[in-house]
Design an enzyme around this catalytic site. Structure first.
Site, PDB file in Angstrom:
ATOM      1  CE  LYS A   1      24.609 -34.856  17.575  1.00 49.01           C
ATOM      2  NZ  LYS A   1      25.543 -33.733  17.772  1.00 49.01           N
TER       3      LYS A   1
ATOM      4  CD  GLU B   1      29.395 -32.575  19.819  1.00 46.60           C
ATOM      5  OE1 GLU B   1      28.665 -32.803  18.820  1.00 46.60           O
ATOM      6  OE2 GLU B   1      30.031 -33.467  20.403  1.00 46.60           O
TER       7      GLU B   1
ATOM      8  N   GLY C   1      30.949 -39.293  10.604  1.00 48.05           N
ATOM      9  CA  GLY C   1      31.770 -38.969  11.765  1.00 48.05           C
ATOM     10  C   GLY C   1      32.919 -39.951  11.875  1.00 48.05           C
TER      11      GLY C   1
ATOM     12  CB  THR D   1      31.196 -42.002  16.761  1.00 50.83           C
ATOM     13  OG1 THR D   1      32.122 -41.332  17.607  1.00 50.83           O
ATOM     14  CG2 THR D   1      29.797 -41.670  17.198  1.00 50.83           C
ATOM     15  N   GLY D   2      31.039 -44.439  14.636  1.00 53.51           N
ATOM     16  CA  GLY D   2      30.263 -45.209  13.651  1.00 53.51           C
ATOM     17  C   GLY D   2      29.979 -46.619  14.149  1.00 53.51           C
TER      18      GLY D   2
ATOM     19  CD  GLU E   1      31.900 -39.769   4.640  1.00 49.50           C
ATOM     20  OE1 GLU E   1      32.998 -40.264   5.023  1.00 49.50           O
ATOM     21  OE2 GLU E   1      31.666 -38.568   4.607  1.00 49.50           O
TER      22      GLU E   1
ATOM     23  CB  CYS F   1      36.446 -37.985   5.589  1.00 47.45           C
ATOM     24  SG  CYS F   1      35.207 -37.317   4.499  1.00 47.45           S
TER      25      CYS F   1
ATOM     26  CD  GLU G   1      40.017 -39.541   9.585  1.00 42.82           C
ATOM     27  OE1 GLU G   1      39.327 -39.922  10.534  1.00 42.82           O
ATOM     28  OE2 GLU G   1      39.528 -39.190   8.491  1.00 42.82           O
TER      29      GLU G   1
HETATM   30  O1  TXE Z   1      33.675 -37.213  15.701  1.00 42.85           O
HETATM   31  P1  TXE Z   1      32.382 -37.926  16.226  1.00 42.85           P
HETATM   32  P2  TXE Z   1      34.615 -36.195  16.496  1.00 42.85           P
HETATM   33  C1  TXE Z   1      37.113 -38.226  12.550  1.00 42.85           C
HETATM   34  C2  TXE Z   1      38.384 -37.413  12.604  1.00 42.85           C
HETATM   35  C3  TXE Z   1      38.251 -36.689  13.900  1.00 42.85           C
HETATM   36  C4  TXE Z   1      37.627 -37.754  14.754  1.00 42.85           C
HETATM   37  C5  TXE Z   1      36.905 -37.271  15.966  1.00 42.85           C
HETATM   38  O2  TXE Z   1      39.487 -38.271  12.631  1.00 42.85           O
HETATM   39  O3  TXE Z   1      39.483 -36.301  14.415  1.00 42.85           O
HETATM   40  O4  TXE Z   1      36.703 -38.372  13.893  1.00 42.85           O
HETATM   41  O5  TXE Z   1      35.939 -36.281  15.639  1.00 42.85           O
HETATM   42  C6  TXE Z   1      27.960 -37.287  16.950  1.00 42.85           C
HETATM   43  N1  TXE Z   1      26.031 -41.563  19.014  1.00 42.85           N
HETATM   44  N2  TXE Z   1      36.046 -37.560  11.821  1.00 42.85           N
HETATM   45  O6  TXE Z   1      34.910 -36.669  17.869  1.00 42.85           O
HETATM   46  O7  TXE Z   1      32.415 -38.041  17.698  1.00 42.85           O
HETATM   47  C7  TXE Z   1      28.644 -35.970  17.252  1.00 42.85           C
HETATM   48  O8  TXE Z   1      27.897 -35.199  18.164  1.00 42.85           O
HETATM   49  C8  TXE Z   1      25.555 -40.794  18.026  1.00 42.85           C
HETATM   50  C9  TXE Z   1      35.877 -37.941  10.457  1.00 42.85           C
HETATM   51  O9  TXE Z   1      34.027 -34.859  16.428  1.00 42.85           O
HETATM   52  O10 TXE Z   1      32.209 -39.141  15.420  1.00 42.85           O
HETATM   53  C10 TXE Z   1      28.719 -35.367  15.857  1.00 42.85           C
HETATM   54  O11 TXE Z   1      27.456 -34.811  15.507  1.00 42.85           O
HETATM   55  N3  TXE Z   1      26.164 -39.688  17.595  1.00 42.85           N
HETATM   56  C11 TXE Z   1      34.564 -37.480   9.920  1.00 42.85           C
HETATM   57  C12 TXE Z   1      29.023 -36.587  14.989  1.00 42.85           C
HETATM   58  O12 TXE Z   1      28.539 -37.707  15.737  1.00 42.85           O
HETATM   59  C13 TXE Z   1      27.332 -39.353  18.170  1.00 42.85           C
HETATM   60  C14 TXE Z   1      34.117 -36.134  10.343  1.00 42.85           C
HETATM   61  C15 TXE Z   1      30.516 -36.807  14.685  1.00 42.85           C
HETATM   62  O13 TXE Z   1      31.228 -36.873  15.892  1.00 42.85           O
HETATM   63  C16 TXE Z   1      27.898 -40.132  19.202  1.00 42.85           C
HETATM   64  C17 TXE Z   1      34.340 -35.912  11.753  1.00 42.85           C
HETATM   65  C18 TXE Z   1      27.189 -41.275  19.630  1.00 42.85           C
HETATM   66  N4  TXE Z   1      27.653 -42.088  20.600  1.00 42.85           N
HETATM   67  C19 TXE Z   1      35.312 -36.592  12.415  1.00 42.85           C
HETATM   68  N5  TXE Z   1      29.081 -39.573  19.569  1.00 42.85           N
HETATM   69  C20 TXE Z   1      34.404 -37.602   8.434  1.00 42.85           C
HETATM   70  N6  TXE Z   1      34.042 -38.805   7.995  1.00 42.85           N
HETATM   71  O14 TXE Z   1      34.529 -36.654   7.684  1.00 42.85           O
HETATM   72  C21 TXE Z   1      29.248 -38.486  18.800  1.00 42.85           C
HETATM   73  N7  TXE Z   1      28.193 -38.327  17.955  1.00 42.85           N
END
Ligand code: TXE
Length: 502
Positions: free
Chosen positions: A181, A184, A234, A238-239, A256, A290, A391
């Site tokens: 996945k 988006e 992510g 969300t993690g 991660e 990150c 962050e």
């Molecule tokens: O991340 P999300 P977002 C951090 C960074 C950024 C913030 C928000 O600070 O500003 O997160 O980014 C999927 N169940 N990082 O909102 O939501 C989502 O569709 C399962 C750090 O974009 O965590 C996408 O594919 N999956 C990071 C992925 O998770 C879900 C990189 C990441 O989205 C979900 C990105 C759910 N409930 C953001 N909700 C890094 N470690 O590099 C969302 N997703």
């Protein structure tokens, strides 16, 4: 400003090698530098996710992939690497356009993508188990690494192809089947990479993809009862959701998550190299990274001079269209994220810190249709300030001075995150001592934002669980199975033998 260099595209899900249209509303992606429409993706609801997981389940339970020899899996992965290599420019353009990352940076990432697939192929070929041959007379055991099953791979938007390559080839090398996945906002390169995997001869059911939003498609996939392992990159927030769903279902997870890396510069460092690396680490990918070196810790005796030099070099960065070969900094991913980053810039202005460069949104001619923020450096930051602690995921660098190694370690570890840190020194003893004390999965010494496919990557504390890439990355997708073999008789405590019958 138009920066679009590819035709707009429209993708469906890829399930068992077939394009499957959306069972929910479709999603639109616009170029974040210009607002132009670049892609339209499907949006998977429960039905599409069920189909994709079922395809991966069949491919795992009954298909050839988990049963192929390591050599055969390696051969198909090498063919996949070679097809991706041939498509590098196209994939780099898709990522550049959808993320807003400079094309020169995207090209470098695509080299990394190929390197990961090649490395995973070598692991597929060489992975082996373990054997115990001195347990007892007539008693031996061996352990093999068996694939975990169906792997759900959830990828964010900041490094779409690269982060996918940190998961997919390792999962495949282990013998897992997968459902991907992508984010988006940035799904195109993943769709095209999946097509290349199929073209390479990797069985269609071993690599499936659904596109869609996190709370719908992502949540449905990561909590699906037929998924055995989730690899997620992510946000920390969300993690936690993914971890609680996985806790309920008792699945293996790799997370991660976010970071707030310290970049520690001692006075005895090569300050010229350290200054270049400080700029690079803070502003690569507009700070949407990150492991970006978002906290610059500088030893007090050289701080004024060093920070002035970092600021001077930062002012030479070119902010502009991601398609322009000369661009260093592109736009942020979307308007909501721009507002979030600008919120931190405002918090910085409202604190006692001083923006010595940047500190605003850029809306000059050519930038007015995009989400551009000037590379920003705040000095005089207090370690308790939000811009030091949280962050930001944008081009905002916070500078704090320190006195000695103890002070540097205390400040470096003063965060909930623990993904990566860096330090610069010419003293080998300082390098060893400080790197041992910084709490993070990676510590860079006299380099920054570096790596190789062989080197495991992941975090401590709120930065996550598990390691990806390298041999450890492969093992995230396997579990050991012990086979115990007795070839002679074993003395059992019962049944007791009282007479002559055997
Ligand atoms: O991340 P999300 P977002 C951090 C960074 C950024 C913030 C928000 O600070 O500003 O997160 O980014 C999927 N169940 N990082 O909102 O939501 C989502 O569709 C399962 C750090 O974009 O965590 C996408 O594919 N999956 C990071 C992925 O998770 C879900 C990189 C990441 O989205 C979900 C990105 C759910 N409930 C953001 N909700 C890094 N470690 O590099 C969302 N997703």
């Amino acid at each position: 400003m138009s920066s679009t260099t590819t035709e707009p595209r429209r993708y469906d899900h890829l399930i068992d090698g077939t394009s499957v249209p959306s069972d929910a509303d479709r999603l639109i992606r616009r170029d974040p530098s210009s607002g132009q429409l670049v892609a339209e993706y499907a949006h998977a609801g429960q039905g599409d996710v069920d189909l994709a997981v079922a395809a991966a389940r069949r491919a795992f339970d009954d298909g050839p992939w988990p049963r192929l020899s390591g050599a055969d899996r390696a051969r198909l992965l090498r063919r996949f690497a070679s097809l991706v290599d041939g498509a590098r420019e196209r994939l780099a353009r898709l990522d550049s356009e959808e993320v807003g990352k400079p094309i020169s940076i995207a090209r470098g990432e695509l080299q990394g993508v190929v390197a990961h697939i090649e490395y995973a192929a070598s692991l597929a070929h060489t992975e082996r188990g373990d054997a115990w041959t001195t347990l007892d007379t007539d008693f031996v055991a061996y352990a093999s690494q068996v694939p975990l099953g169906v792997a759900a791979l959830v990828v964010p938007w900041n490094f779409p192809a690269l982060i996918l390559a940190q998961k997919l080839p390792y999962a495949l090398a282990a013998g897992c089947t997968t459902v991907i996945k992508p984010s988006e906002f940035t799904s195109s390169s993943a769709v095209e990479m999946v097509r290349l995997a199929h073209e390479a001869g990797i069985p269609a059911g071993a690599v499936n993809l659904v596109t869609g939003l996190g709370p719908t498609t992502g949540q449905t996939l990561t909590s699906h009862p037929d998924v055995d392992v989730v690899s997620f990159t992510g946000s920390t927030q969300t993690g936690r959701l993914v971890a609680s769903a996985a806790g309920h279902n008792l699945k293996r997870i790799g997370l991660e998550l976010g970071g707030k890396a310290a970049n520690v510069v001692f006075a005895d460092a090569d300050l010229d190299r350290a200054a270049d690396a400080a700029v690079y680490a803070a502003f690569i990918n507009q700070g949407e990274c990150c492991v970006s070196g978002a906290r610059l810790l500088v030893q007090r005796s050289v701080a004024d001079e060093f920070v002035a030099e970092v600021a001077r070099r930062t002012r030479t960065l070119r902010v502009g269209s991601p398609a322009d070969e000369a661009t260093d900094i592109g736009p942020l991913i979307h308007g909501e994220h721009l507002e979030r980053v600008l919120g931190y810039v405002t918090a910085g202005h409202e604190s006692d810190a001083t923006a010595i460069t940047g500190g605003e949104r850029l809306t000059d001619d050519g930038l007015d249709d995009g989400w551009f923020v000037a590379p920003t450096i705040f000095t005089g930051v207090a370690p308790t300030d939000r811009i030091f602690q949280e962050e930001i995921f944008g081009p905002v660098l916070s500078v704090v001075e320190f006195d000695d190694a103890d002070d540097a370690v205390r400040l470096g570890n003063d965060t909930v995150y623990g993904l990566a840190n860096a330090l610069w020194t010419s003293d080998i003893a300082t390098a060893h001592r400080v790197s041992a004390r910084l709490r993070s999965g990676t510590v860079w010494v006299n380099t920054n934002v570096d790596g190789a496919p062989a080197l495991a990557f992941g975090g401590t504390k709120d930065s996550g669980i598990g390691r990806e890439v390298g041999h450890e990355g492969l093992r995230e997708f396997t579990e050991s199975k012990t086979i115990q073999i007795r070839s002679g008789n074993r003395q059992l405590p019962f049944p007791r033998r009282t007479g002559g019958t055997a």
